[in-house]
Every structure is written in C-alpha cells, then in structure tokens.
Design a protein around this motif. Sequence first.
Motif, PDB file in Angstrom:
ATOM      1  N   THR A 174      -0.091  -0.056 -11.051  1.00 31.35           N
ATOM      2  CA  THR A 174      -1.276  -0.865 -10.747  1.00 31.35           C
ATOM      3  C   THR A 174      -1.309  -2.147 -11.576  1.00 31.35           C
TER       4      THR A 174
ATOM      5  N   ALA B  62       1.190   3.781  -3.267  1.00 33.38           N
ATOM      6  CA  ALA B  62       0.815   5.196  -3.150  1.00 33.38           C
ATOM      7  C   ALA B  62       1.944   6.113  -3.586  1.00 33.38           C
TER       8      ALA B  62
ATOM      9  N   LEU C 250       0.826  -1.211   0.000  1.00 33.18           N
ATOM     10  CA  LEU C 250       0.000   0.000   0.000  1.00 33.18           C
ATOM     11  C   LEU C 250       0.856   1.256   0.000  1.00 33.18           C
TER      12      LEU C 250
ATOM     13  N   PHE D  66       2.453   5.799  -7.435  1.00 35.73           N
ATOM     14  CA  PHE D  66       1.348   6.398  -8.188  1.00 35.73           C
ATOM     15  C   PHE D  66       1.477   7.916  -8.206  1.00 35.73           C
ATOM     16  N   LEU D  67       1.902   8.494  -7.095  1.00 36.86           N
ATOM     17  CA  LEU D  67       2.136   9.937  -7.041  1.00 36.86           C
ATOM     18  C   LEU D  67       3.306  10.328  -7.945  1.00 36.86           C
TER      19      LEU D  67
END
Length: 264
Positions: free
Chosen positions: A122, A13, A9, A16-17
């Motif tokens: 993802t 995160a 997780l 992805f940022l």
Amino acid sequence: MTLDTWVGLIVLAILFLLEGRRPFDTGRRHRLRHGARNLSLALVSGLVGAAMTPLLVLSMTVADGHGWGLRHWLGLEGWPGIVTVLVLFDLWMYLWHRANHRVAWLWRLHRVHHTDTAMDTTTALRFHPGEILLSSLANGAVLAMLGMTLHAFVVYKAVMVAVILFHHSNVSVPTRLDRIFGVLLVPPSMHRVHHSEQRNETDSNYGTIFSVWDRVFRSFRSRADQHAIRFGIGQFGDDGWQRPLRLFLLPLVSDHSIQTEAQR
C-alpha cells in the motif's frame, strides 16, 4: 475503469494476501489500519490523477496529430517507436524521482511517501496529492516531447503499477528470484534500500520500472542485511503523523519546527 486501474486492484489484492501468508518482515502489526491510512491518502491522490488525465490525453493527441515529438522526428514507427518512447519515458521517471529528492520544495511533498515506517504494497500508492498534480503537469509535457501514443502510455502505466506494487511489498521473495527479477526490473531488495531512513540510502535506487538507470547513473546501492533496514526518514514516524490528515498537511511542516517541538 482503465487497464492500469484493473491491474493495480488485482495485483494489490494478491500482494496484500501474500504479505499475510509469506511476509518478509514477520513482526508487522495493525496491517489493516496501516493499509487503510495509506489507501485513504491514495484515494484523494487518485482523484487528482483522474482529474489530470484529460490533460495527458490531450497532450498526446495534439502531439500525435501534428507529428510532434521525438518518435515522429526520428521516423520511428511501429514497435521500434513504441519501445523507444517507453524506455525513454522510464528514464524521465528516474530523473523526476531523483529531482524529488534533490529539490527541497519537491522533497517536502515526496517525503510523505517516505515517512511510512512499515513499507508494504500500500506504500506504493501513498503519495501527496500535490506531488501527483506536479508530476502530471510535468508528464504531460514529456509525453508530448516524446511523441508517446495513448495506447503505449496505457501499457506503460499498467506495467508500472504492477512493478511498483511488487517492489514496495512486504512479501518474502526467494533470493534467486529477486536477483533474476533485478537484472531488468526494480526488485523488492533494491527498493527497500531506497526507503531506508539513512539519507545516503534514501538518495539511491530511484528506478521506477527498469533497474538499469541506477547503474548507469551510479545511484545504485545494495545492502545484504535487508532485515536490519529501518524504514522512514528519521522523523514524522510516530503514529500521529501516519494519519491521512497529518500526512496531507506534512509538506507545510519544516524540519526545523519538528526539531524545536521535540526539544520542548
């Protein structure tokens, strides 16, 4: 939640940022929709994986309690034993991944992962629940044969999740850093080739954590023109096939039927 879930997780995160701030491919659109679709399928697969976890724990616990497995047979205790089984399990992951490309009925499931035409972090979690089920069953047997300990396996999964999220990511990584990373681990440049729609490139670079296996077994391929790589498998790439329900049903669709549909 387990260690690998927390690591996944957090790394997901962060990456992805970074994909939004420093993307390798700057032409991406609909990132949120794309990520939501992949994570929807990942959620179902994750539930299957969670349901299979007790089986994996049982296989390791029983093997350890009876002194079964390579680690016990070779008398490898402490860190030498842990490192040995971790490296050998990663070799198994390489072989299993390669089998998923070579065995037709395994490829039917695994191609769900490869039909993503816009690979990003993802994509690392985009697997069909059926593939997770089969890999869990196979892993349970291998873990027992190796004599893997539960703690060592938790560490392996945490490292594996971080590495696969990174090498699937659409983050622009400096060339020098990518090369340094690739000396031991699978870097983004290496895994982009694996997701190429050209079959001879798709059938290469199978490594999960360690990059050495592809060099040892001569399945390594590099490509200088990274920005020219087209992701996918050359079919099932249109928007309709990227929806979670269609991806779930994709293993039931043959290449012949999709070719016939395209000719109409």
